[in-house]
Design a protein around this motif. Structure first.
Motif, short mmCIF file in Angstrom:
data_model
loop_
_atom_site.label_atom_id
_atom_site.label_comp_id
_atom_site.label_asym_id
_atom_site.label_seq_id
_atom_site.Cartn_x
_atom_site.Cartn_y
_atom_site.Cartn_z
N UNK A 1 0.86 -1.18 0.00
CA UNK A 1 0.00 0.00 0.00
C UNK A 1 0.90 1.23 0.00
N UNK A 2 0.73 2.06 -1.01
CA UNK A 2 1.68 3.16 -1.22
C UNK A 2 1.66 4.18 -0.11
N UNK A 3 2.81 4.81 0.07
CA UNK A 3 3.01 5.83 1.08
C UNK A 3 3.98 6.86 0.52
N UNK A 4 3.87 8.09 0.98
CA UNK A 4 4.79 9.13 0.54
C UNK A 4 4.27 10.50 0.91
N UNK B 1 4.89 13.16 -0.85
CA UNK B 1 4.61 13.85 -2.11
C UNK B 1 4.25 12.81 -3.17
N UNK B 2 3.63 13.22 -4.27
CA UNK B 2 3.38 12.28 -5.37
C UNK B 2 4.66 11.62 -5.87
N UNK B 3 5.74 12.39 -5.90
CA UNK B 3 7.03 11.85 -6.36
C UNK B 3 7.52 10.73 -5.44
N UNK B 4 7.31 10.91 -4.14
CA UNK B 4 7.72 9.86 -3.19
C UNK B 4 6.86 8.61 -3.37
N UNK B 5 5.57 8.80 -3.62
CA UNK B 5 4.70 7.64 -3.89
C UNK B 5 5.23 6.86 -5.08
N UNK B 6 5.56 7.57 -6.14
CA UNK B 6 6.06 6.92 -7.35
C UNK B 6 7.39 6.22 -7.12
N UNK B 7 8.28 6.89 -6.42
CA UNK B 7 9.59 6.32 -6.14
C UNK B 7 9.48 5.06 -5.28
#
Length: 210
Positions: free
Chosen positions: A8-11, A13-19
């Motif tokens: 389950x994604x976390x971050x 920022x959107x960039x952190x989610x993608x990374x």
């Protein structure tokens, strides 16, 4: 229509989610749920399209948290719905029979409701305290899982149930011993300095004979 190991994604920022998504996929993950709270619709959609491209590259499944309209718009593999989100029956009508619909549950009554609604899998938790959710349901722990699975067995109700909420590597074997089908993880992978090692250890526990 589910995987025993879900991220389950976390971050922040959107960039952190993608990374973070790309790291888990590169490490061998095959099921990603995009969960972005407190972001604009535009940010979530743009990130979802990025996730979809990554998942396609790695042959992985993409599930969208809560947002049925977005899942339909980008033709994601499915959606995961909380108990207060769109009803599963309505989501099924919108998405079609070939899409995956998962549902959150916390109690036996919730699980039975999800089974009756026709969810493809159920996310049951929380296992223990987690900071990922702002409004946390009562914690289940191993005893809660054992009790609930036992009652489902008595009623001869079967469905894939995935444990979620604050799970650590050392918990996985004990959780599986309760009869739970799989695990959903977030923080343990997001905060890891060696995602590949963690994913390999998870795969060993889940898929290799003891």
């Amino acid at each position: 229509m589910y995987n025993r190991f879900q991220y389950i994604s976390q971050g922040r920022t959107p960039e952190e989610h993608l990374s973070n998504c790309e790291e888990v996929l590169a490490a061998g993950g095959k099921w990603i749920q995009l969960r972005m709270k407190n972001f604009s619709d535009e940010q979530v959609e743009k990130t979802a399209i990025g996730f979809q491209s990554l998942c396609a590259s790695f042959g992985a499944t993409l599930i969208i948290n809560d947002n049925v309209d977005l899942a339909k718009k980008i033709n994601a593999d499915g959606v995961h719905l909380g108990l207060t989100d769109m009803p599963v029956i309505k989501a099924r009508l919108l998405l079609g029979q070939d899409k995956i619909i998962g549902g959150t549950a916390n109690t036996l009554e919730d699980v039975i409701q999800r089974i009756d609604e026709g969810c493809n899998y159920i996310g049951l938790g929380p296992f223990r305290f987690t900071s990922t959710k702002e409004k946390l349901s009562p914690i289940l722990g191993l005893e809660g899982y054992q009790s609930l699975i036992g009652k489902l067995d008595e009623e001869q109700r079967k469905t894939p149930i995935v444990a979620i909420g604050g799970i650590q590597l050392e918990d996985i074997s004990s959780i599986l011993a309760t009869g739970i089908s799989g695990i959903a993880l977030s923080g343990i992978l997001t905060n890891s300095s060696n995602t590949k090692e963690i994913v390999e250890r998870i795969h060993t526990i889940l898929y290799e004979p003891a």
